[in-house]
Scaffold this motif. Structure first.
Motif, short mmCIF file in Angstrom:
data_model
loop_
_atom_site.label_atom_id
_atom_site.label_comp_id
_atom_site.label_asym_id
_atom_site.label_seq_id
_atom_site.Cartn_x
_atom_site.Cartn_y
_atom_site.Cartn_z
N ILE A 1 0.87 -1.60 0.21
CA ILE A 1 -0.13 -0.13 0.32
C ILE A 1 1.41 0.87 -0.06
O ILE A 1 0.70 2.10 -0.72
CB ILE A 1 -0.83 -0.35 1.56
N THR A 2 1.54 0.40 0.54
CA THR A 2 2.65 2.10 1.22
C THR A 2 4.04 2.69 -0.93
O THR A 2 3.71 3.99 -0.76
CB THR A 2 4.01 2.38 1.69
N ASP A 3 3.85 1.44 -1.29
CA ASP A 3 4.54 1.46 -2.12
C ASP A 3 3.47 2.28 -3.82
O ASP A 3 4.07 3.06 -3.86
CB ASP A 3 5.55 0.35 -3.03
N SER A 4 2.40 2.07 -3.55
CA SER A 4 1.37 2.86 -4.24
C SER A 4 0.81 3.49 -4.17
O SER A 4 0.53 4.22 -5.36
CB SER A 4 -0.03 1.11 -4.58
N VAL A 5 0.78 3.90 -3.22
CA VAL A 5 0.22 5.36 -2.86
C VAL A 5 1.93 6.16 -2.77
O VAL A 5 1.52 8.11 -2.33
CB VAL A 5 -0.45 5.74 -2.00
N GLY A 6 2.53 5.89 -2.52
CA GLY A 6 3.97 6.77 -2.59
C GLY A 6 4.36 7.62 -0.96
O GLY A 6 4.60 8.66 -1.05
N ALA A 7 3.80 7.46 -0.01
CA ALA A 7 3.56 7.89 1.11
C ALA A 7 3.29 6.82 2.56
O ALA A 7 2.29 6.10 2.38
CB ALA A 7 3.20 8.73 1.33
N SER A 8 3.85 6.79 3.51
CA SER A 8 3.51 6.10 4.47
C SER A 8 2.28 6.12 5.27
O SER A 8 1.64 7.71 5.27
CB SER A 8 4.48 6.18 5.71
N VAL A 9 2.07 5.80 6.21
CA VAL A 9 0.14 5.51 6.60
C VAL A 9 0.47 6.45 7.18
O VAL A 9 1.28 5.37 8.35
CB VAL A 9 -0.59 4.38 6.56
N VAL A 10 -0.37 7.69 8.15
CA VAL A 10 0.44 7.78 9.46
C VAL A 10 -1.29 7.87 10.44
O VAL A 10 -0.66 7.47 11.23
CB VAL A 10 -0.04 9.56 9.04
N SER A 11 -2.23 6.96 10.01
CA SER A 11 -3.31 6.68 10.67
C SER A 11 -4.29 6.01 9.27
O SER A 11 -4.41 6.32 8.59
CB SER A 11 -4.21 7.99 11.88
N ALA A 12 -4.95 4.94 10.37
CA ALA A 12 -6.56 4.72 9.58
C ALA A 12 -8.18 4.18 10.56
O ALA A 12 -7.16 4.48 11.51
CB ALA A 12 -5.78 3.10 9.10
N GLU A 13 -8.55 4.59 10.20
CA GLU A 13 -9.66 4.35 10.61
C GLU A 13 -11.12 3.49 9.75
O GLU A 13 -10.66 3.69 8.34
CB GLU A 13 -10.14 5.65 10.71
N SER A 14 -11.01 2.79 10.16
CA SER A 14 -11.45 1.58 10.14
C SER A 14 -13.66 2.44 9.87
O SER A 14 -14.24 2.35 11.41
CB SER A 14 -12.20 0.49 10.10
N PRO A 15 -14.65 2.51 8.63
CA PRO A 15 -15.55 2.48 9.28
C PRO A 15 -16.89 1.24 9.23
O PRO A 15 -16.23 0.79 8.84
CB PRO A 15 -16.75 3.48 8.03
N PRO A 16 -17.93 1.66 9.87
CA PRO A 16 -18.99 0.50 9.93
C PRO A 16 -19.86 0.48 9.11
O PRO A 16 -19.67 0.86 8.00
CB PRO A 16 -19.39 0.87 11.51
N GLY A 17 -20.26 -1.11 8.99
CA GLY A 17 -21.08 -1.98 7.12
C GLY A 17 -20.00 -2.18 6.48
O GLY A 17 -18.38 -3.04 6.85
N GLY A 18 -20.20 -2.53 5.57
CA GLY A 18 -19.98 -3.16 4.48
C GLY A 18 -20.28 -4.22 3.53
O GLY A 18 -21.61 -4.79 4.11
#
Length: 87
Positions: free
Chosen positions: A7-24
């Motif tokens: 994911i980091t390689d494909s977006v070109g930056a490291s991930v600082v935070s992640a939030e998962s919304p409910p549902g799906g």
């Protein structure tokens, strides 16, 4: 860790935070990411271990997304990763 690196390689930056919304609609992960360069993106990830129907659904989503006209109010896919185990 392999998935995070992809994911980091494909977006070109490291991930600082992640939030998962409910549902799906699938057993995969959906998360809003904040990147180190200030951009935001939405990522969906699923394992092939969930079954063929999940892989088919994610591959179909990727195939359809690139053909959406600009008038459709939907996020555009930056990239699609598929290593056979993760989509």
């Amino acid at each position: 860790m392999r998935l995070r690196r992809a994911i980091t390689d494909s977006v070109g930056a490291s991930v600082v935070s992640a939030e998962s919304p409910p549902g799906g609609f699938t057993p995969g992960v959906a998360a809003r990411l904040l990147l180190a360069d200030g951009r935001r993106c939405f990522v969906t990830v699923a394992s092939a271990a969930y079954g063929d129907w999940v892989a088919t659904a994610y591959r179909h989503e990727a195939a359809v997304n690139v053909h959406l006209p600009p008038s459709v109010p939907a996020p555009r896919m930056w990239t699609h990763l598929d290593d056979g185990d993760w989509f």
